[in-house]
Scaffold this active site. Structure first.
Site, PDB file in Angstrom:
ATOM      1  N   TYR A 119       0.975  -1.003   0.042  1.00  0.00           N
ATOM      2  CA  TYR A 119      -0.168  -0.100  -0.037  1.00  0.00           C
ATOM      3  C   TYR A 119       0.908   1.253   0.011  1.00  0.00           C
ATOM      4  O   TYR A 119       0.542   2.311  -0.713  1.00  0.00           O
ATOM      5  CB  TYR A 119      -0.852   0.119   1.232  1.00  0.00           C
ATOM      6  CG  TYR A 119      -1.770   1.262   1.509  1.00  0.00           C
ATOM      7  CD1 TYR A 119      -2.861   1.624   0.488  1.00  0.00           C
ATOM      8  CD2 TYR A 119      -1.348   1.986   2.394  1.00  0.00           C
ATOM      9  CE1 TYR A 119      -3.364   2.648   0.698  1.00  0.00           C
ATOM     10  CE2 TYR A 119      -2.082   3.506   2.693  1.00  0.00           C
ATOM     11  CZ  TYR A 119      -2.977   3.640   1.735  1.00  0.00           C
ATOM     12  OH  TYR A 119      -3.856   4.812   1.947  1.00  0.00           O
TER      13      TYR A 119
ATOM     14  N   GLU B 234     -11.503   5.836   4.914  1.00  0.00           N
ATOM     15  CA  GLU B 234     -11.084   6.779   5.987  1.00  0.00           C
ATOM     16  C   GLU B 234     -12.103   6.854   7.125  1.00  0.00           C
ATOM     17  O   GLU B 234     -11.732   6.836   8.109  1.00  0.00           O
ATOM     18  CB  GLU B 234     -10.405   7.896   5.490  1.00  0.00           C
ATOM     19  CG  GLU B 234      -9.293   7.794   4.529  1.00  0.00           C
ATOM     20  CD  GLU B 234      -8.031   7.476   5.086  1.00  0.00           C
ATOM     21  OE1 GLU B 234      -8.029   7.573   6.566  1.00  0.00           O
ATOM     22  OE2 GLU B 234      -7.062   7.366   4.474  1.00  0.00           O
TER      23      GLU B 234
ATOM     24  N   TRP C 274      -5.226   1.886  10.431  1.00  0.00           N
ATOM     25  CA  TRP C 274      -5.362   1.815   9.095  1.00  0.00           C
ATOM     26  C   TRP C 274      -5.304   0.353   8.736  1.00  0.00           C
ATOM     27  O   TRP C 274      -5.794  -0.157   7.701  1.00  0.00           O
ATOM     28  CB  TRP C 274      -4.488   2.729   8.384  1.00  0.00           C
ATOM     29  CG  TRP C 274      -4.542   2.665   6.861  1.00  0.00           C
ATOM     30  CD1 TRP C 274      -3.726   2.374   5.974  1.00  0.00           C
ATOM     31  CD2 TRP C 274      -5.602   3.123   6.070  1.00  0.00           C
ATOM     32  NE1 TRP C 274      -4.391   2.291   4.670  1.00  0.00           N
ATOM     33  CE2 TRP C 274      -5.570   2.933   4.789  1.00  0.00           C
ATOM     34  CE3 TRP C 274      -7.156   3.587   6.280  1.00  0.00           C
ATOM     35  CZ2 TRP C 274      -6.454   2.960   3.731  1.00  0.00           C
ATOM     36  CZ3 TRP C 274      -8.023   3.693   5.459  1.00  0.00           C
ATOM     37  CH2 TRP C 274      -7.661   3.307   4.117  1.00  0.00           C
TER      38      TRP C 274
END
Length: 187
Positions: free
Chosen positions: A18, A40, A48
């Site tokens: 990522y 988000e 995350w």
């Protein structure tokens, strides 16, 4: 030789992938911007990596992040999402996803695209910070405060300044790769 990366991604292969391919790359596509906004939103209060590990489950559960479909979700679909163990089953965040899809389309009507709207806050180009290490990277800024406030005024939910700053980092509106990271100059 190993590449020098931002230390937040550690040694997790998914996190590293990522970091290396998506984080901080400027996104101008409305569909991708909506996907990041939803992810988000669900990340608020969580890590995350938790969301990243469930990303494909979110993609399936939310019709490939198709905001036009999501805006029309009914109570049955809402209940189905609440029962989906593959995603983060938070009632308020699921409801926010549906209302955010509606607000997203309202912004598109007003500005022609969500991209045009959101990128106006940075004069349509990325802001390149020069952090020596992660200690200098803020969780919010005056700019994320402004964007958050404007989104809330437009009916968006779960778009506090911290969520919006993370969104701006993820979508390349802000380049917060540290200076010795190999991605710093690439994005």
């Amino acid at each position: 030789m190993d590449k020098q990366r931002c230390t937040w991604c550690g040694n997790d292969p998914l996190y590293m992938e990522y970091h290396d391919t998506e984080w901080g790359v400027p996104v101008y596509d409305d569909e991708k911007l909506f996907e990041f906004l939803i992810l988000e939103t669900f990340q608020a209060g969580l890590s995350w990596i938790t969301v990243l590990r469930k990303r494909e489950n979110f993609r399936k559960a939310f019709d490939n992040f198709n905001y036009k479909k999501i805006a029309n979700y009914d109570e049955a679909k809402f209940e189905e999402l609440l029962q989906n163990a593959g995603i983060i089953r938070n009632k308020l965040k699921i409801k926010a996803t549906i209302s955010n899809a509606i607000a997203f389309m309202e912004v598109q009507k007003e500005f022609g695209s969500f991209s045009t709207y959101i990128w106006k806050f940075t004069n349509h180009k990325p802001i390149k910070n020069k952090w020596e290490n992660l200690n200098g990277v803020p969780a919010t800024t005056e700019l994320s405060d402004i964007v958050s406030k404007d989104l809330k005024k437009r009916g968006f939910k779960f778009v506090g300044s911290t969520v919006i700053y993370a969104h701006m980092q993820a979508t390349g509106m802000i380049n917060d790769h540290v200076k010795d990271c190999f991605r710093y100059h690439e994005v």
